[in-house]
Every structure is written in C-alpha cells, then in structure tokens.
Scaffold this active site. Structure first.
Site, PDB file in Angstrom:
ATOM      1  N   TYR A  97      13.776   8.770 -32.254  1.00 40.90           N
ATOM      2  CA  TYR A  97      13.850   9.866 -31.282  1.00 40.90           C
ATOM      3  C   TYR A  97      15.105   9.842 -30.403  1.00 40.90           C
ATOM      4  O   TYR A  97      15.672  10.899 -30.123  1.00 40.90           O
ATOM      5  CB  TYR A  97      12.576   9.929 -30.444  1.00 40.90           C
ATOM      6  CG  TYR A  97      11.448  10.592 -31.199  1.00 40.90           C
ATOM      7  CD1 TYR A  97      11.200  11.944 -31.061  1.00 40.90           C
ATOM      8  CD2 TYR A  97      10.645   9.871 -32.083  1.00 40.90           C
ATOM      9  CE1 TYR A  97      10.185  12.572 -31.760  1.00 40.90           C
ATOM     10  CE2 TYR A  97       9.621  10.485 -32.795  1.00 40.90           C
ATOM     11  CZ  TYR A  97       9.403  11.828 -32.627  1.00 40.90           C
ATOM     12  OH  TYR A  97       8.394  12.453 -33.334  1.00 40.90           O
ATOM     13  N   GLU A 139       1.739  10.692 -33.729  1.00 36.98           N
ATOM     14  CA  GLU A 139       2.165   9.962 -34.922  1.00 36.98           C
ATOM     15  C   GLU A 139       1.565   8.559 -34.938  1.00 36.98           C
ATOM     16  O   GLU A 139       1.152   8.068 -35.992  1.00 36.98           O
ATOM     17  CB  GLU A 139       3.694   9.917 -34.995  1.00 36.98           C
ATOM     18  CG  GLU A 139       4.291  11.280 -35.292  1.00 36.98           C
ATOM     19  CD  GLU A 139       5.740  11.426 -34.881  1.00 36.98           C
ATOM     20  OE1 GLU A 139       6.422  10.405 -34.603  1.00 36.98           O
ATOM     21  OE2 GLU A 139       6.206  12.589 -34.830  1.00 36.98           O
TER      22      GLU A 139
END
Length: 153
Positions: A97, A139
């Site tokens: 990320y 996730e």
C-alpha cells in the site's frame, strides 16, 4: 480501524470528483507508470489489463466512486469486497500500500498540476490511507479464511 475522515477532508475529496471524472484515466495511467518502476510490484499486476487500458480505467472508476461517496461509504461495500477479493487472489499485502500511495499522490499532481495544492494532496493522502485500512482489514479476514484451522492439524 482508522479514525473517521474529517469533514474538511470529505469536502475536499468530494470537490475533486469533477476533475477526477475528466482526468481519472490519465491519473491512474501515470500512477501505474510510477508504480511499475519496481519490477516486483509490476509482477503483481495483469500486464494485459495494463496494455489494453482496462486496469487504469477500472481504478479510475473506483477512485471516482470513492470521491463521490466518501461521505457514504456504505455505497461502496460491494466494490470494496470485490477489490479485497481481487487483492487476495493476486497476493497483495499491506506492505504494498505505501508504494501505491507514493505513486498515486504524485500522479494526481503530475496530471492536475497547479490545480492541486498541498491541502488537496493532504486530503487525498488521508482518504487513501483510510480506504487502504478498510481494504487491509478485509483482506486480512479473507487471508485468514484461506488458512486451515491450525488446531485441527
């Protein structure tokens, strides 16, 4: 879970929706150019979808939807679920990320130029990490569901 977005951040992000509507694919195309300087990250992506332009279009659509619904995240539940599922299928992890943030935020500036100031980039940074936190948490749940129950082994 991250703290809720501030009213100022929500207002700024929503105000950028028209520019994103107009320049979203250019921004995401530029973001991928920046992101793919790292071959390891490039390898996580379907390059055919990059070449065809499908992935930049999909991501632009997701960013526009987020900008328009940043004050009504419930409207994005099914999109978040699809993204989280796809991320798990392609082995995206929390450590990926920051690279996306480091590519996306400058890409916004690259494409929109002087129309974007530090306040806008700061708001988008806050919004990005808010959404990233939502995705990372979902996730994690999906990855955990894939693991066998260690107590039964």
């Amino acid at each position: 879970m991250s703290k809720p977005l501030s009213a100022e951040t929500i207002a700024i992000v929503k105000s950028t929706a028209p520019a994103l509507q107009q320049h979203g694919v250019a921004i995401t195309t530029r973001m991928y150019e920046r992101l793919f300087v790292d071959p390891a990250i490039k390898g996580l992506f379907d390059q055919a979808a990059q070449v065809s332009g499908e992935q930049p279009k999909r991501l632009a659509g997701a960013i526009i939807a987020f900008a328009k619904n940043v004050d009504n995240l419930g409207a994005l539940t099914s999109a978040v679920e699809r993204m989280a599922t796809r991320h798990v299928e392609t082995s995206i992890k929390p450590e990926h990320y920051p690279a996306v943030a480091n590519a996306l935020l400058p890409a916004i500036k690259d494409v929109l130029g002087d129309a974007v100031d530090e306040r806008v980039l700061g708001a988008w940074g806050e919004a990005y990490w808010f959404l990233a936190d939502v995705l990372i948490n979902r996730e994690a749940q999906l990855y955990a569901a894939e693991l066998p129950d260690l107590e039964t082994i």
